[in-house]
Design a protein around this motif. Sequence first.
Motif, PDB file in Angstrom:
ATOM      1  N   ILE A 240     -89.707 -28.986  18.497  1.00 41.01           N
ATOM      2  CA  ILE A 240     -90.645 -30.208  17.232  1.00 41.01           C
ATOM      3  C   ILE A 240     -90.500 -29.976  16.363  1.00 41.01           C
ATOM      4  O   ILE A 240     -90.202 -29.084  15.456  1.00 41.01           O
ATOM      5  CB  ILE A 240     -91.911 -29.609  17.821  1.00 41.01           C
ATOM      6  N   LEU A 241     -89.683 -30.669  15.740  1.00 43.06           N
ATOM      7  CA  LEU A 241     -89.814 -31.771  14.186  1.00 43.06           C
ATOM      8  C   LEU A 241     -90.477 -32.020  13.020  1.00 43.06           C
ATOM      9  O   LEU A 241     -90.366 -32.956  13.967  1.00 43.06           O
ATOM     10  CB  LEU A 241     -87.972 -31.303  13.236  1.00 43.06           C
ATOM     11  N   SER A 242     -91.297 -31.256  11.828  1.00 43.95           N
ATOM     12  CA  SER A 242     -91.576 -32.492  11.232  1.00 43.95           C
ATOM     13  C   SER A 242     -91.340 -32.814  10.618  1.00 43.95           C
ATOM     14  O   SER A 242     -89.915 -32.299   9.115  1.00 43.95           O
ATOM     15  CB  SER A 242     -93.146 -31.635  10.814  1.00 43.95           C
ATOM     16  N   ASN A 243     -90.558 -34.625  10.305  1.00 43.71           N
ATOM     17  CA  ASN A 243     -90.011 -34.772   8.679  1.00 43.71           C
ATOM     18  C   ASN A 243     -90.510 -36.054   8.482  1.00 43.71           C
ATOM     19  O   ASN A 243     -89.974 -37.592   8.814  1.00 43.71           O
ATOM     20  CB  ASN A 243     -88.389 -35.539   9.874  1.00 43.71           C
ATOM     21  N   PRO A 244     -91.839 -35.691   7.985  1.00 43.23           N
ATOM     22  CA  PRO A 244     -92.031 -37.034   6.713  1.00 43.23           C
ATOM     23  C   PRO A 244     -91.550 -37.885   6.966  1.00 43.23           C
ATOM     24  O   PRO A 244     -90.545 -37.692   5.923  1.00 43.23           O
ATOM     25  CB  PRO A 244     -93.747 -36.333   5.612  1.00 43.23           C
TER      26      PRO A 244
ATOM     27  N   GLU B 152     -90.581 -21.746  13.214  1.00 44.92           N
ATOM     28  CA  GLU B 152     -90.292 -19.541  12.283  1.00 44.92           C
ATOM     29  C   GLU B 152     -89.383 -19.424  13.787  1.00 44.92           C
ATOM     30  O   GLU B 152     -89.862 -18.932  13.979  1.00 44.92           O
ATOM     31  CB  GLU B 152     -91.060 -19.866  11.759  1.00 44.92           C
ATOM     32  N   SER B 153     -88.203 -19.919  13.876  1.00 47.21           N
ATOM     33  CA  SER B 153     -87.540 -18.836  15.547  1.00 47.21           C
ATOM     34  C   SER B 153     -86.269 -19.403  15.472  1.00 47.21           C
ATOM     35  O   SER B 153     -85.628 -20.290  14.910  1.00 47.21           O
ATOM     36  CB  SER B 153     -87.955 -19.485  16.858  1.00 47.21           C
ATOM     37  N   GLU B 154     -84.760 -18.754  15.708  1.00 40.61           N
ATOM     38  CA  GLU B 154     -83.975 -18.764  16.215  1.00 40.61           C
ATOM     39  C   GLU B 154     -83.633 -20.368  16.323  1.00 40.61           C
ATOM     40  O   GLU B 154     -82.781 -21.406  16.120  1.00 40.61           O
ATOM     41  CB  GLU B 154     -83.194 -18.395  16.609  1.00 40.61           C
ATOM     42  N   GLU B 155     -84.321 -20.907  17.728  1.00 40.96           N
ATOM     43  CA  GLU B 155     -83.622 -22.024  17.934  1.00 40.96           C
ATOM     44  C   GLU B 155     -84.412 -23.225  17.123  1.00 40.96           C
ATOM     45  O   GLU B 155     -83.808 -24.156  16.870  1.00 40.96           O
ATOM     46  CB  GLU B 155     -84.951 -22.408  19.950  1.00 40.96           C
ATOM     47  N   GLY B 156     -85.611 -22.866  16.550  1.00 39.64           N
ATOM     48  CA  GLY B 156     -86.278 -23.497  15.499  1.00 39.64           C
ATOM     49  C   GLY B 156     -85.036 -23.812  13.912  1.00 39.64           C
ATOM     50  O   GLY B 156     -84.974 -25.349  13.857  1.00 39.64           O
TER      51      GLY B 156
ATOM     52  N   LEU C  92     -85.188 -30.024   2.389  1.00 34.75           N
ATOM     53  CA  LEU C  92     -86.338 -28.510   2.236  1.00 34.75           C
ATOM     54  C   LEU C  92     -86.510 -28.904   3.555  1.00 34.75           C
ATOM     55  O   LEU C  92     -86.809 -29.602   4.433  1.00 34.75           O
ATOM     56  CB  LEU C  92     -87.543 -29.975   2.019  1.00 34.75           C
ATOM     57  N   THR C  93     -86.359 -28.008   3.551  1.00 37.91           N
ATOM     58  CA  THR C  93     -86.965 -27.090   5.363  1.00 37.91           C
ATOM     59  C   THR C  93     -88.157 -25.997   4.893  1.00 37.91           C
ATOM     60  O   THR C  93     -88.421 -24.982   4.168  1.00 37.91           O
ATOM     61  CB  THR C  93     -86.231 -26.046   5.895  1.00 37.91           C
ATOM     62  N   THR C  94     -88.526 -26.389   5.629  1.00 40.13           N
ATOM     63  CA  THR C  94     -89.702 -25.174   5.336  1.00 40.13           C
ATOM     64  C   THR C  94     -90.718 -24.789   6.894  1.00 40.13           C
ATOM     65  O   THR C  94     -90.487 -25.460   7.863  1.00 40.13           O
ATOM     66  CB  THR C  94     -91.708 -26.076   4.543  1.00 40.13           C
ATOM     67  N   ASN C  95     -92.156 -24.850   7.160  1.00 39.00           N
ATOM     68  CA  ASN C  95     -92.741 -24.155   8.222  1.00 39.00           C
ATOM     69  C   ASN C  95     -93.405 -25.586   8.813  1.00 39.00           C
ATOM     70  O   ASN C  95     -93.243 -26.811   7.729  1.00 39.00           O
ATOM     71  CB  ASN C  95     -93.319 -23.526   8.539  1.00 39.00           C
ATOM     72  N   VAL C  96     -93.254 -25.888  10.298  1.00 38.67           N
ATOM     73  CA  VAL C  96     -94.619 -27.121  10.388  1.00 38.67           C
ATOM     74  C   VAL C  96     -95.205 -27.657  10.059  1.00 38.67           C
ATOM     75  O   VAL C  96     -95.520 -28.924   8.987  1.00 38.67           O
ATOM     76  CB  VAL C  96     -94.851 -27.070  11.445  1.00 38.67           C
ATOM     77  N   TRP C  97     -96.603 -27.018   9.292  1.00 43.30           N
ATOM     78  CA  TRP C  97     -97.670 -27.112   8.963  1.00 43.30           C
ATOM     79  C   TRP C  97     -97.493 -27.502   7.241  1.00 43.30           C
ATOM     80  O   TRP C  97     -98.072 -28.497   7.015  1.00 43.30           O
ATOM     81  CB  TRP C  97     -98.602 -25.608   9.292  1.00 43.30           C
TER      82      TRP C  97
END
Length: 469
Positions: A157-161, A185-189, A210-215
């Motif tokens: 699951i990705l968040s891309n607002p 925050e994992s290899e698959e992520g 920009l890449t961040t964690n989902v939250w």
Amino acid sequence: MKIKNICCIGAGYVGGPTMSVLALKNPNIKVTVVDINQDRINSWNDENLGDLPIYEPGLEEIVNEARGRNLFFSTDVEKAIDEAEMIFISVNTPTKTYGKGKGMAADLKYIELCARQIAKVATTDKIVVEKSTLPVRTAQAIKDILDNTGNGVKFQILSNPEFLAEGTAVQDLLTPDRVLIGGEESEEGTIAMNSLVEIYATWIPKENILTTNVWSSELSKLVANAFLAQRVSSINAISELCEVTGADVGEVSRAIGMDSRIGPKFLKASVGFGGSCFQKDILNLVYIAKTYGLNEVADYWEQVIIMNDYQKRRFADNIVSTLYNTVSGKKITFLGWAFKKDTNDTRESAAIYVADALMNEQAEIIVYDPKVSEKRIYEDLDYLGSRSPEENRRLLKVVKDPYIASEEAHAIAILTEWDEFIEYDWKKIYDSVVKPAFVFDGRKLLDAELMSKIGFDYSSIGISKTQNK
Ligand code: UDX
Ligand code: ADP
């Protein structure tokens, strides 16, 4: 992982333009936008590009180039899900109108339905991208549904607002300030995030992605909109102070905006902000804060909405008090119904609430908007439920010509900042209205001096009336 096939669920104001630009810039990726609304899909497929379901400057050209090449619009949701490696969820998330969190929390039923449908149909691994604005931690809910109801396939699951603004959507998509992608925050992520980065990188410099964690990603979207709305409410609060003190809110905005720490944008006083995002996202933020017991945080942000509601009410009240405390049976012309210029979207438009307040006083409203349909306007009013649909149609009429709209009007109110309003023959309008000729400018759009010279009794948000004389 190189993506070859994308599906987007939801062909609305976000999904439609975003996927059109994405397809334009990635001719090797097949992009299918699906929606359960057959009429909407028919309009997206309409031969006549003037009939696309949403109006956005520059969109017709893009759809014209990509549609039928690698951009498709369809109602076959399951087929599109099945074929895609990456699925964007771009459905509506209105504020709840029932139950717990009513009037505040986002209604996630459409999102959940999407997640369940994806889980049911998917037979290969998928990357699911949240595009709709969502409360923080929705990604977790989507993941739970997918993992527990799916056919054993893997989901990331990705968040891309989306940060596009209506009216400038195409420009915002072509040259965004930034693209935000949140992932696990994992290899698959990381692999999933990178595959989306590569899609955007075909036209956006990597340093702006920009890449961040989902939250962080989910929360940033709500916070960006809350900050923007807060600026509008802040300047609107000052507009009233300007009206009583003799300061001019335009001059104040300019003066403070030149401070590079403040900046010049989003400091236009108005009759109140509208649109599908600001109010909804702030209410969402307030609800989340309350859920965690952060009452001071919740109250702080709620004030932005309270100020906005006050600004709309104040505008309507000012019309009534200026027209000798009664508007009953008086014709009041509205120029503009959209929540801002260059869009046919009317969600949460200030015009709806100002009209409602004046109709409560038995005013007769005549509306002219260059892009909004009569059907939409009546739907907006009927949705409020303040009076019967028949009564709404008796008290409010929609016309297609601004000069006809103004004939015999007791007052003209400007609700949307459409450029064409500036160019009107205001002398001709002056000659056709009831005197004194009142104009209430909710957008500080017209030239106050010119209007007064023609003979209008002109008042504008954020300027004291004596200044115009
Ligand atoms: C907003 C955000 O800008 C965008 O990043 C997000 O993705 C969606 O929400 P939008 O609602 O389309 O976009 O329009 P926006 O230009 O932000 O305007 C919102 C409202 O604020 C409009 O009613 C507009 O008239 C009002 N506004 C804006 C003001 O009254 N004064 C200003 O200075 C700016
Ligand atoms: P936004 O401004 O977020 O794009 P819109 O209301 O313009 O919101 O668009 C959302 C679209 O999503 C609507 O056209 C609606 O029909 C569609 N939609 C909602 N739920 C589903 C679903 N489960 N499957 C397909 N489309 C959906």
